[in-house]
Design a protein around this motif. Structure first.
Motif, PDB file in Angstrom:
ATOM      1  N   PRO A 137       2.189   8.624   4.879  1.00  0.00           N
ATOM      2  CA  PRO A 137       2.275   9.295   6.179  1.00  0.00           C
ATOM      3  C   PRO A 137       3.730   9.397   6.652  1.00  0.00           C
ATOM      4  CG  PRO A 137       0.588   7.574   6.188  1.00  0.00           C
ATOM      5  CD  PRO A 137       1.371   7.405   4.922  1.00  0.00           C
ATOM      6  N   GLY A 138       4.164  10.593   6.950  1.00  0.00           N
ATOM      7  CA  GLY A 138       5.530  10.790   7.422  1.00  0.00           C
ATOM      8  C   GLY A 138       6.556  10.826   6.313  1.00  0.00           C
ATOM      9  N   GLY A 139       6.141  10.524   5.091  1.00  0.00           N
ATOM     10  CA  GLY A 139       7.035  10.595   3.947  1.00  0.00           C
ATOM     11  C   GLY A 139       7.880   9.351   3.744  1.00  0.00           C
ATOM     12  N   ALA A 140       8.504   9.278   2.589  1.00  0.00           N
ATOM     13  CA  ALA A 140       9.405   8.169   2.287  1.00  0.00           C
ATOM     14  C   ALA A 140      10.684   8.309   3.106  1.00  0.00           C
ATOM     15  CB  ALA A 140       9.715   8.137   0.798  1.00  0.00           C
ATOM     16  N   GLY A 141      11.487   7.249   3.097  1.00  0.00           N
ATOM     17  CA  GLY A 141      12.758   7.282   3.812  1.00  0.00           C
ATOM     18  C   GLY A 141      13.870   7.781   2.923  1.00  0.00           C
ATOM     19  N   GLU A 142      14.854   6.952   2.671  1.00  0.00           N
ATOM     20  CA  GLU A 142      16.015   7.335   1.869  1.00  0.00           C
ATOM     21  C   GLU A 142      15.674   7.298   0.382  1.00  0.00           C
ATOM     22  OE1 GLU A 142      20.623   5.885   0.999  1.00  0.00           O
ATOM     23  OE2 GLU A 142      19.313   4.739   2.345  1.00  0.00           O
ATOM     24  N   ILE A 143      16.017   8.365  -0.323  1.00  0.00           N
ATOM     25  CA  ILE A 143      15.870   8.423  -1.774  1.00  0.00           C
ATOM     26  C   ILE A 143      17.240   8.158  -2.392  1.00  0.00           C
ATOM     27  CG2 ILE A 143      15.304   9.861  -3.757  1.00  0.00           C
ATOM     28  CD1 ILE A 143      12.886   9.055  -2.069  1.00  0.00           C
ATOM     29  N   VAL A 144      17.301   7.170  -3.281  1.00  0.00           N
ATOM     30  CA  VAL A 144      18.559   6.767  -3.915  1.00  0.00           C
ATOM     31  C   VAL A 144      18.453   7.041  -5.409  1.00  0.00           C
ATOM     32  CG1 VAL A 144      20.157   4.867  -4.318  1.00  0.00           C
ATOM     33  CG2 VAL A 144      18.822   4.946  -2.194  1.00  0.00           C
ATOM     34  N   VAL A 145      19.353   7.859  -5.942  1.00  0.00           N
ATOM     35  CA  VAL A 145      19.350   8.158  -7.378  1.00  0.00           C
ATOM     36  C   VAL A 145      20.123   7.074  -8.118  1.00  0.00           C
ATOM     37  CG1 VAL A 145      20.035   9.803  -9.162  1.00  0.00           C
ATOM     38  CG2 VAL A 145      19.172  10.634  -6.962  1.00  0.00           C
ATOM     39  N   MET A 146      19.491   6.488  -9.127  1.00  0.00           N
ATOM     40  CA  MET A 146      20.110   5.437  -9.943  1.00  0.00           C
ATOM     41  C   MET A 146      19.807   5.689 -11.411  1.00  0.00           C
ATOM     42  SD  MET A 146      19.152   1.796  -8.199  1.00  0.00           S
ATOM     43  CE  MET A 146      19.850   1.262  -6.644  1.00  0.00           C
ATOM     44  N   PRO A 147      20.690   5.280 -12.324  1.00  0.00           N
ATOM     45  CA  PRO A 147      20.312   5.246 -13.743  1.00  0.00           C
ATOM     46  C   PRO A 147      19.051   4.398 -13.884  1.00  0.00           C
ATOM     47  CG  PRO A 147      22.658   4.858 -13.504  1.00  0.00           C
ATOM     48  CD  PRO A 147      22.079   4.828 -12.108  1.00  0.00           C
ATOM     49  N   SER A 161       0.852  -1.180   0.000  1.00  0.00           N
ATOM     50  CA  SER A 161       0.000   0.000   0.000  1.00  0.00           C
ATOM     51  C   SER A 161       0.887   1.228   0.000  1.00  0.00           C
ATOM     52  CB  SER A 161      -0.894   0.008   1.236  1.00  0.00           C
ATOM     53  OG  SER A 161      -0.101   0.188   2.400  1.00  0.00           O
ATOM     54  N   PRO A 162       0.370   2.387  -0.410  1.00  0.00           N
ATOM     55  CA  PRO A 162       1.195   3.600  -0.342  1.00  0.00           C
ATOM     56  C   PRO A 162       1.772   3.844   1.047  1.00  0.00           C
ATOM     57  CG  PRO A 162      -0.748   3.999  -1.661  1.00  0.00           C
ATOM     58  CD  PRO A 162      -0.916   2.623  -1.075  1.00  0.00           C
ATOM     59  N   ALA A 163       0.962   3.585   2.094  1.00  0.00           N
ATOM     60  CA  ALA A 163       1.434   3.837   3.456  1.00  0.00           C
ATOM     61  C   ALA A 163       2.629   2.968   3.820  1.00  0.00           C
ATOM     62  CB  ALA A 163       0.293   3.606   4.450  1.00  0.00           C
ATOM     63  N   SER A 164       2.752   1.806   3.170  1.00  0.00           N
ATOM     64  CA  SER A 164       3.853   0.899   3.498  1.00  0.00           C
ATOM     65  C   SER A 164       5.202   1.433   3.030  1.00  0.00           C
ATOM     66  CB  SER A 164       3.609  -0.483   2.885  1.00  0.00           C
ATOM     67  OG  SER A 164       3.753  -0.445   1.471  1.00  0.00           O
ATOM     68  N   LEU A 165       5.205   2.490   2.216  1.00  0.00           N
ATOM     69  CA  LEU A 165       6.458   3.085   1.746  1.00  0.00           C
ATOM     70  C   LEU A 165       7.070   4.042   2.767  1.00  0.00           C
ATOM     71  CD1 LEU A 165       5.677   3.869  -2.002  1.00  0.00           C
ATOM     72  CD2 LEU A 165       6.793   1.853  -1.030  1.00  0.00           C
ATOM     73  N   ALA A 166       6.351   4.321   3.843  1.00  0.00           N
ATOM     74  CA  ALA A 166       6.880   5.245   4.865  1.00  0.00           C
ATOM     75  C   ALA A 166       8.217   4.735   5.395  1.00  0.00           C
ATOM     76  CB  ALA A 166       5.873   5.382   6.003  1.00  0.00           C
ATOM     77  N   GLY A 167       9.226   5.595   5.316  1.00  0.00           N
ATOM     78  CA  GLY A 167      10.539   5.263   5.842  1.00  0.00           C
ATOM     79  C   GLY A 167      11.350   4.294   5.009  1.00  0.00           C
TER      80      GLY A 167
END
Length: 279
Positions: A125-135, A94-100
């Motif tokens: 809720p609370g936003g995502a955690g780490e954002i990793v930039v990849m090709p 679910s979208p909420a499961s992406l928190a952190g």
């Protein structure tokens, strides 16, 4: 003239004729094939080629030096970025499961990531955690192998993600269209303001029209740069991303760009800028 665009089928289809000297009076092109994250950064530092393909989301950083051209880019309907997970079909996240969680994106200044941030503000809720930039071509394997919890993908990944055993959590293009009624602004063509941008626009439009009139001529060039895509997937990519907006943004195209960047500026996701510079 120096130009940079991606090796993706839509870009090689659009620029084939010009790159091969088939457009009357157009200058010879010196082409650099570069991932969108690279061109976004080049443009922001004003160190890139005279003409470039960048993300619409990167425009607020570059409009003092570069002008948005009204053709050649990628904007449309049913062609938006996807958020993918490695959940089984019967056990989708679910979208909420992406928190952190760790989420891979193709560029911090990509339209895909900007759409994701707008969507996430409402759904995680609370936003995502780490954002990793990849090709972008590394994202689906990383999600499949579990080194990343979810991936934001673009381009031909719309057609190939099932082969990686991945599930689509959300189609951000569908979300944007239902939210605004407007098409999705993805990739823009820009040229340095010191150049004759009217002439460049004419040459790009001529290249687009040549591609549509002679589709067989560009196939070898497209497949040479298609990053191991099958001919069917490459053609599906072209059919989706090369459309009426590629020839001319028109009122709907400019309305979509203004809506996206105006909203992003209001929410502090991009620098405030003069919207009149978009035309």
């Amino acid at each position: 003239m120096n130009i940079a665009f991606s090796p993706c089928p839509n870009d090689t289809f659009v620029f084939h004729a010009w790159a091969h000297g088939l457009i009357q009076d157009a200058p010879e092109l010196d082409v650099t094939y570069a991932d969108i994250d690279i061109t976004n950064n080049w443009a922001a530092k004003s160190k890139g080629p005279e003409v470039m393909k960048i993300s619409y989301a990167a425009l607020p950083w570059v409009l003092s030096e570069y002008k948005l051209l009204p053709c050649g880019g990628a904007l449309g309907r049913g062609c938006g970025p996807l958020v993918l997970t490695n959940s089984l079909e019967g056990d989708k996240a679910s979208p909420a499961s992406l928190a952190g969680k760790r989420i891979a994106v193709p560029s911090e200044r990509s339209t895909a990531y900007l759409l994701f941030r707008l969507w996430a503000a409402e759904h995680i809720p609370g936003g995502a955690g780490e954002i990793v930039v990849m090709p972008f071509h590394e994202i689906m394997p990383a999600v499949r192998d579990g080194s990343i919890d979810a991936g934001l993908v673009i381009h031909e990944a719309r057609f190939t993600y099932p082969s990686y055993g991945l599930s689509m959590l959300v189609d951000l293009g569908s979300w944007w269209e239902s939210n605004t009624g407007l098409p999705i602004p993805l990739g823009a063509i820009i040229a340095k303001r010191s150049m004759d941008t009217d002439a460049i626009t004419d040459w790009i439009r001529s290249s687009v029209r040549y591609a549509w009139a002679h589709p067989e001529e560009s196939k070898n060039y497209i497949m040479m740069h298609a990053q191991e895509l099958s001919p069917d997937v490459a053609q599906a990519h072209i059919d989706l991303y090369v459309n009426e907006f590629t020839a001319d943004l028109g009122d709907d195209g400019y309305a979509a760009i203004t809506a996206l960047l105006g909203r992003a500026a209001e929410e502090g996701l991009v620098p405030a800028f003069d919207l009149s510079l978009l035309r």
